[in-house]
Design a protein around this motif. Sequence first.
Motif, short mmCIF file in Angstrom:
data_model
loop_
_atom_site.label_atom_id
_atom_site.label_comp_id
_atom_site.label_asym_id
_atom_site.label_seq_id
_atom_site.Cartn_x
_atom_site.Cartn_y
_atom_site.Cartn_z
N HIS A 67 1.07 -1.22 0.03
CA HIS A 67 -0.03 -0.15 0.01
C HIS A 67 1.01 1.26 -0.07
O HIS A 67 1.85 1.35 0.81
CB HIS A 67 -0.75 -0.09 0.95
CG HIS A 67 -1.79 -1.27 1.13
ND1 HIS A 67 -3.01 -0.98 0.39
CD2 HIS A 67 -1.88 -2.31 1.90
CE1 HIS A 67 -3.66 -2.07 0.65
NE2 HIS A 67 -3.04 -3.18 1.67
N VAL A 68 0.42 2.11 -0.86
CA VAL A 68 1.36 3.42 -1.09
C VAL A 68 0.29 4.46 -1.14
O VAL A 68 -0.49 4.60 -1.89
CB VAL A 68 2.17 3.42 -2.28
CG1 VAL A 68 3.13 4.52 -2.48
CG2 VAL A 68 3.12 2.27 -2.28
N LEU A 69 0.69 5.63 -0.45
CA LEU A 69 0.07 6.87 -0.47
C LEU A 69 1.16 8.13 -1.17
O LEU A 69 2.06 8.33 -0.49
CB LEU A 69 -0.41 7.33 0.85
CG LEU A 69 -1.48 8.57 0.97
CD1 LEU A 69 -2.65 8.67 0.04
CD2 LEU A 69 -1.53 8.75 2.54
N ASP A 70 0.56 8.96 -1.96
CA ASP A 70 1.28 10.18 -2.71
C ASP A 70 0.14 11.12 -2.21
O ASP A 70 -0.74 11.40 -2.70
CB ASP A 70 1.36 9.79 -4.07
CG ASP A 70 2.11 10.99 -4.67
OD1 ASP A 70 2.97 11.54 -3.92
OD2 ASP A 70 2.01 11.18 -5.63
N LEU A 112 4.70 4.75 -10.28
CA LEU A 112 4.87 3.77 -9.17
C LEU A 112 3.88 2.69 -9.44
O LEU A 112 4.18 1.36 -9.30
CB LEU A 112 4.74 4.15 -7.80
CG LEU A 112 5.25 3.54 -6.78
CD1 LEU A 112 6.85 3.61 -6.58
CD2 LEU A 112 4.46 3.70 -5.55
N ALA A 113 2.58 2.86 -9.70
CA ALA A 113 1.70 1.76 -9.84
C ALA A 113 2.18 0.71 -11.14
O ALA A 113 1.74 -0.47 -11.07
CB ALA A 113 0.15 2.18 -10.32
N VAL A 154 -2.04 1.97 -5.05
CA VAL A 154 -1.47 3.11 -5.03
C VAL A 154 -2.40 4.17 -5.05
O VAL A 154 -3.67 4.23 -5.70
CB VAL A 154 -0.35 3.54 -6.07
CG1 VAL A 154 0.45 4.92 -6.04
CG2 VAL A 154 0.79 2.40 -6.06
N ILE A 155 -2.74 5.10 -3.71
CA ILE A 155 -3.47 6.24 -4.00
C ILE A 155 -2.78 7.40 -4.02
O ILE A 155 -1.82 7.49 -3.18
CB ILE A 155 -4.30 5.99 -2.34
CG1 ILE A 155 -5.11 4.64 -2.51
CG2 ILE A 155 -5.18 7.18 -2.41
CD1 ILE A 155 -5.94 4.56 -0.94
N THR A 200 -4.93 -0.37 -13.16
CA THR A 200 -6.00 -0.88 -12.02
C THR A 200 -5.72 -0.74 -10.53
O THR A 200 -6.46 -0.95 -10.06
CB THR A 200 -6.38 -2.25 -12.66
OG1 THR A 200 -5.43 -3.21 -12.46
CG2 THR A 200 -7.10 -2.31 -13.91
N ASN A 201 -4.57 -0.77 -10.35
CA ASN A 201 -3.87 -0.66 -8.90
C ASN A 201 -3.74 0.60 -8.44
O ASN A 201 -2.92 0.90 -7.57
CB ASN A 201 -2.73 -1.47 -8.85
CG ASN A 201 -1.53 -0.94 -9.58
OD1 ASN A 201 -1.60 -0.50 -10.94
ND2 ASN A 201 -0.42 -1.32 -9.08
N CYS A 202 -4.28 1.62 -9.20
CA CYS A 202 -4.13 3.11 -8.82
C CYS A 202 -5.44 3.64 -8.72
O CYS A 202 -6.13 3.56 -9.29
CB CYS A 202 -3.26 3.69 -9.96
SG CYS A 202 -2.91 5.56 -9.45
N GLN A 203 -5.42 4.55 -7.61
CA GLN A 203 -6.71 5.50 -7.47
C GLN A 203 -6.29 6.83 -7.09
O GLN A 203 -5.23 7.11 -6.21
CB GLN A 203 -7.72 4.73 -6.33
CG GLN A 203 -8.70 5.49 -5.89
CD GLN A 203 -9.54 4.81 -4.75
OE1 GLN A 203 -9.30 3.69 -4.57
NE2 GLN A 203 -10.30 5.73 -4.32
#
Length: 335
Positions: free
Chosen positions: A112-115, A127-128, A136-137, A151-154
């Motif tokens: 889990h990653v937050l930017d 990064l995603a 990744v958010i 698909t793994n980025c929001q």
Amino acid sequence: MVNGDSVQARMDQQTLDAGPGGAELHLDPRRDSGISAISYRSNSTLTESVQSDNPVFRFVEENGRTYHSYKEGRYPLPNDAREQGRSTVEHHLWRLTLRDKLYLAPINRLNHVLDIGTGTGLWAFELAVRFPNARVIGTDLSPIQPQYIPTNCQFEIDDAEDEWLYRQKFDLIHSRANVFSFQSPETVITSAYSALASNGWLEFKDFVFPFRCDDNSWNGTALQTWNRLLEDCIVRSGRRLYVEEYAQMFHNVGLVNVTERLFIWPISPWPQGPRNEHLRELGRWTRKNLLEGLESLSLMLLTKFGGMSKEEVLQLVQNAKADFWDTKNHVYVQM
């Protein structure tokens, strides 16, 4: 003359519990394409719903530029196409500086990653792609991120100084170029500390303002005048220049293994000698970045807090731009 600020720190084994609520990934069903349509949560106070009729899309127009409407006035730079293009140049500059790395923290497994303050979302997007198994958010005040994303980025519309409601813990929390974003960076860092996973890392990368010139070669230039006026207006606006305090803030919340890496961006390819080719390349891209960025930095701050008209600001910016082409001006930006 190696100066700047890129700070990272590791979360110790014992971490604080996350609060109620949370952020979940909402993906487009077209997983086989590896791309999802941009999606925003709207079932908690964490994120404003983003639809075509939502007021966050009705940007504030001022001096011929547009600015975010959600929490209007919090961030002084525009969010229009010109500024997004400049942000792309700056993203390339960071990649050049870090030798194509997206982060410096010594962590390879990311779940889990937050930017924070993701802007155009380029860092989170890349990064995603590099870590397809990570979620990744990216958060920002402006909905200016790309429509189609991995698909793994929001992306979420959020103010990092509000209460964090994530259920999950993050292996990496990242912030870049947020020197003008926070009223209370201590609040953001405390929230990040609480949201880090055991052995998670917090990494802030930023530039130090004002610009520097060790040999006074820019004395009497329009660029020096611009630099001084902008610094005065930043203070008048109630903002702090806090980047050089990051490391101490990290220590203060209980983070361990705090490391500060220092870099410079010359404002032009003025560094001489065969060993400085990398600095000259950074200087070429820094000049490109700032030739557009000076207006973005100046318009709101100098008109609202410096008593200048739009025309006066643009003339000052134009005069300062000319100084970027004189390699006798040994000016640099601390990173």
